[in-house]
Design a protein around this motif. Structure first.
Motif, mmCIF file in Angstrom:
data_model
loop_
_atom_site.group_PDB
_atom_site.id
_atom_site.type_symbol
_atom_site.label_atom_id
_atom_site.label_comp_id
_atom_site.label_asym_id
_atom_site.label_seq_id
_atom_site.Cartn_x
_atom_site.Cartn_y
_atom_site.Cartn_z
ATOM 1 N N LEU A 201 0.832 -1.201 0.000
ATOM 2 C CA LEU A 201 0.000 0.000 0.000
ATOM 3 C C LEU A 201 0.868 1.254 0.000
ATOM 4 O O LEU A 201 0.612 2.202 -0.746
ATOM 5 N N ALA A 202 1.906 1.241 0.804
ATOM 6 C CA ALA A 202 2.796 2.408 0.887
ATOM 7 C C ALA A 202 3.504 2.683 -0.435
ATOM 8 O O ALA A 202 3.806 3.834 -0.769
ATOM 9 N N GLN A 203 3.750 1.617 -1.212
ATOM 10 C CA GLN A 203 4.508 1.746 -2.456
ATOM 11 C C GLN A 203 3.634 1.534 -3.698
ATOM 12 O O GLN A 203 4.128 1.187 -4.761
ATOM 13 N N LEU A 204 2.349 1.771 -3.551
ATOM 14 C CA LEU A 204 1.414 1.522 -4.651
ATOM 15 C C LEU A 204 1.783 2.272 -5.934
ATOM 16 O O LEU A 204 1.565 1.786 -7.045
ATOM 17 N N GLU A 205 2.378 3.449 -5.782
ATOM 18 C CA GLU A 205 2.746 4.246 -6.969
ATOM 19 C C GLU A 205 3.696 3.488 -7.896
ATOM 20 O O GLU A 205 3.745 3.778 -9.091
ATOM 21 N N ALA A 206 4.435 2.530 -7.355
ATOM 22 C CA ALA A 206 5.405 1.793 -8.175
ATOM 23 C C ALA A 206 4.742 1.101 -9.355
ATOM 24 O O ALA A 206 5.365 0.913 -10.408
ATOM 25 N N PHE A 207 3.467 0.737 -9.212
ATOM 26 C CA PHE A 207 2.797 -0.017 -10.266
ATOM 27 C C PHE A 207 2.303 0.873 -11.413
ATOM 28 O O PHE A 207 1.836 0.366 -12.433
ATOM 29 N N HIS A 208 2.444 2.184 -11.259
ATOM 30 C CA HIS A 208 2.084 3.086 -12.357
ATOM 31 C C HIS A 208 3.088 2.993 -13.511
ATOM 32 O O HIS A 208 2.824 3.514 -14.595
ATOM 33 N N GLU A 209 4.225 2.363 -13.271
ATOM 34 C CA GLU A 209 5.222 2.226 -14.334
ATOM 35 C C GLU A 209 4.652 1.511 -15.555
ATOM 36 O O GLU A 209 5.125 1.692 -16.673
ATOM 37 N N PHE A 210 3.620 0.695 -15.363
ATOM 38 C CA PHE A 210 3.046 -0.060 -16.473
ATOM 39 C C PHE A 210 2.070 0.770 -17.305
ATOM 40 O O PHE A 210 1.689 0.367 -18.409
ATOM 41 N N GLY A 211 1.620 1.889 -16.776
ATOM 42 C CA GLY A 211 0.674 2.723 -17.504
ATOM 43 C C GLY A 211 -0.686 2.077 -17.691
ATOM 44 O O GLY A 211 -1.395 2.363 -18.663
ATOM 45 N N LEU A 212 -1.065 1.212 -16.743
ATOM 46 C CA LEU A 212 -2.333 0.489 -16.819
ATOM 47 C C LEU A 212 -3.171 0.763 -15.567
ATOM 48 O O LEU A 212 -2.626 1.125 -14.519
ATOM 49 N N PRO A 213 -4.493 0.583 -15.651
ATOM 50 C CA PRO A 213 -5.337 0.791 -14.467
ATOM 51 C C PRO A 213 -4.943 -0.146 -13.329
ATOM 52 O O PRO A 213 -4.567 -1.295 -13.553
ATOM 53 N N GLY A 238 -11.380 1.584 8.956
ATOM 54 C CA GLY A 238 -10.113 1.088 8.421
ATOM 55 C C GLY A 238 -10.195 0.801 6.934
ATOM 56 O O GLY A 238 -9.257 1.091 6.170
ATOM 57 N N SER A 239 -11.329 0.228 6.506
ATOM 58 C CA SER A 239 -11.510 -0.061 5.076
ATOM 59 C C SER A 239 -11.534 1.217 4.254
ATOM 60 O O SER A 239 -10.931 1.298 3.181
ATOM 61 N N ILE A 240 -12.221 2.236 4.771
ATOM 62 C CA ILE A 240 -12.283 3.509 4.045
ATOM 63 C C ILE A 240 -10.916 4.188 4.028
ATOM 64 O O ILE A 240 -10.524 4.793 3.021
ATOM 65 N N ALA A 241 -10.163 4.060 5.109
ATOM 66 C CA ALA A 241 -8.815 4.632 5.134
ATOM 67 C C ALA A 241 -7.944 4.005 4.052
ATOM 68 O O ALA A 241 -7.228 4.709 3.327
ATOM 69 N N CYS A 242 -8.019 2.679 3.921
ATOM 70 C CA CYS A 242 -7.229 1.996 2.889
ATOM 71 C C CYS A 242 -7.679 2.405 1.496
ATOM 72 O O CYS A 242 -6.852 2.643 0.610
ATOM 73 N N ALA A 243 -8.995 2.500 1.301
ATOM 74 C CA ALA A 243 -9.523 2.919 -0.001
ATOM 75 C C ALA A 243 -9.076 4.328 -0.352
ATOM 76 O O ALA A 243 -8.680 4.623 -1.488
ATOM 77 N N THR A 244 -9.118 5.222 0.627
ATOM 78 C CA THR A 244 -8.726 6.612 0.410
ATOM 79 C C THR A 244 -7.241 6.718 0.081
ATOM 80 O O THR A 244 -6.840 7.449 -0.843
ATOM 81 N N LEU A 245 -6.410 5.988 0.832
ATOM 82 C CA LEU A 245 -4.976 5.990 0.557
ATOM 83 C C LEU A 245 -4.682 5.473 -0.848
ATOM 84 O O LEU A 245 -3.890 6.060 -1.587
ATOM 85 N N ALA A 246 -5.342 4.369 -1.209
ATOM 86 C CA ALA A 246 -5.114 3.789 -2.535
ATOM 87 C C ALA A 246 -5.518 4.754 -3.640
ATOM 88 O O ALA A 246 -4.793 4.934 -4.629
ATOM 89 N N ALA A 247 -6.676 5.398 -3.469
ATOM 90 C CA ALA A 247 -7.142 6.350 -4.485
ATOM 91 C C ALA A 247 -6.210 7.553 -4.572
ATOM 92 O O ALA A 247 -5.893 8.032 -5.663
ATOM 93 N N ALA A 248 -5.743 8.041 -3.420
ATOM 94 C CA ALA A 248 -4.828 9.175 -3.411
ATOM 95 C C ALA A 248 -3.496 8.829 -4.079
ATOM 96 O O ALA A 248 -2.823 9.695 -4.635
ATOM 97 N N LYS A 249 -3.142 7.542 -4.042
ATOM 98 C CA LYS A 249 -1.914 7.081 -4.680
ATOM 99 C C LYS A 249 -2.134 6.675 -6.138
ATOM 100 O O LYS A 249 -1.236 6.143 -6.783
ATOM 101 N N GLY A 250 -3.349 6.913 -6.642
ATOM 102 C CA GLY A 250 -3.596 6.751 -8.066
ATOM 103 C C GLY A 250 -4.303 5.488 -8.500
ATOM 104 O O GLY A 250 -4.432 5.235 -9.700
ATOM 105 N N ALA A 251 -4.789 4.658 -7.557
ATOM 106 C CA ALA A 251 -5.561 3.472 -7.961
ATOM 107 C C ALA A 251 -6.857 3.931 -8.630
ATOM 108 O O ALA A 251 -7.542 4.823 -8.126
ATOM 109 N N GLN A 252 -7.180 3.303 -9.756
ATOM 110 C CA GLN A 252 -8.360 3.734 -10.516
ATOM 111 C C GLN A 252 -9.643 2.995 -10.136
ATOM 112 O O GLN A 252 -10.733 3.506 -10.329
ATOM 113 N N ILE A 253 -9.511 1.766 -9.632
ATOM 114 C CA ILE A 253 -10.683 0.971 -9.261
ATOM 115 C C ILE A 253 -10.522 0.525 -7.814
ATOM 116 O O ILE A 253 -9.511 -0.084 -7.452
#
Length: 281
Positions: A201-213, A238-253
């Motif tokens: 979760l902390a390093q979620l941005e790393a997966f943007h290297e693929f340019g995919l959702p 806790g679930s909403i906190a994780c969702a918010t963090l993921a979205a803020a880090k660029g998760a699309q779904i």
């Protein structure tokens, strides 16, 4: 960024909610609740009203220790509810399965996306997905659902998950799946310790290297309830906190059980991101 199926296009410029609809007797947090079609359909329509863009229908639990479900039983569970939803809505429907026959039956019934925790590695799955020409979500999992939490081990989890996803992207493209229709899921809770999950979760941005959702699914999972020492049903914050963090880090779904509350949280994230973007222009 967008995914397409036939004449349908889903923009992913802002994060969207994928609502979980388990028509199973043994899923970890809602098993048995929506086995009856009337209840399942009512819940599906409520999730759409609450802000879900995608409904993810699953007929086999993938929790640790879950029992295997036969191909026909899984089809019998998911196809009627997919047909019922499709009769009432033009929403995006995802089929959560690893079986080729279930993929085909679900898409024929009206599903638009294949969401596979085994990343299309089961017999015939890759070929079925390529033939059906629907968007696919490929997830990382170490081991198999029955044993995946026995002793998860990594030297560098983010790097190893990225390597696995890179290999599966290549396999999908080689099979004939359109690259921009591939969605990536790091697989929170699937063969990972508590620490592994939060590193991802902390390093979620790393997966943007693929340019995919990117799809992030942490709702009601053990990474939250074990840390908080609560039950899966008692960790909405806790679930909403994780969702918010993921979205803020660029998760699309964002895949969740609690659609209404998560949809509100994602609107706040989207507003902040939009204002930040305008400030930078």
């Amino acid at each position: 960024m967008e995914i397409t199926h036939h004449n349908k296009t889903l923009s992913l410029n802002s994060p969207v909610v994928m609502g979980i609809l388990n028509v199973t007797p043994d899923s970890f947090s809602d098993g048995g609740q929506f086995q009856q079609q009337a209840h399942a359909l009512e819940h599906a329509m409520q999730m759409l009203a609450d802000g879900a863009t995608i409904l993810d229908v699953g007929g086999e639990s993938t929790r640790p220790g879950a029992v295997d479900v036969t191909q026909q039983d899984e089809i019998d569970r998911v196809v009627p509810i997919i047909k019922a939803i499709r009769e009432r809505s033009d929403c995006w429907i995802s089929i959560d399965t690893s079986k080729a026959a279930v993929m085909r039956a679900a898409v024929e019934a009206g599903a638009n996306i294949i969401n596979d925790v085994r990343a299309l590695r089961e017999p015939g799955a890759l070929e079925a997905a390529a033939t059906l020409q629907v968007p696919v979500c490929i997830m990382h999992m170490q081991g198999q659902p029955r044993t995946m939490q026995s002793a998860p081990d990594y030297e560098n989890i983010t790097q190893e998950v990225a390597q696995f996803l890179s290999q599966r992207i290549d396999a999908c493209i080689d099979a004939g799946i359109v690259r921009q229709n591939i969605i990536l899921d790091p697989g929170y809770g699937f063969g990972k310790t508590l620490s592994h999950n939060y590193q991802l979760l902390a390093q979620l941005e790393a997966f943007h290297e693929f340019g995919l959702p990117i799809l992030a699914g942490m709702s009601r999972k053990s990474m939250i309830y074990k840390m908080l020492d609560k039950t899966p049903q008692d960790i909405l914050g806790g679930s909403i906190a994780c969702a918010t963090l993921a979205a803020a880090k660029g998760a699309q779904i964002i895949r969740v059980h609690d659609v209404k509350e998560t949809a509100d949280a994602l609107k706040v994230v989207a507003m902040a991101v939009r204002e930040n973007h305008e400030l930078g222009e």
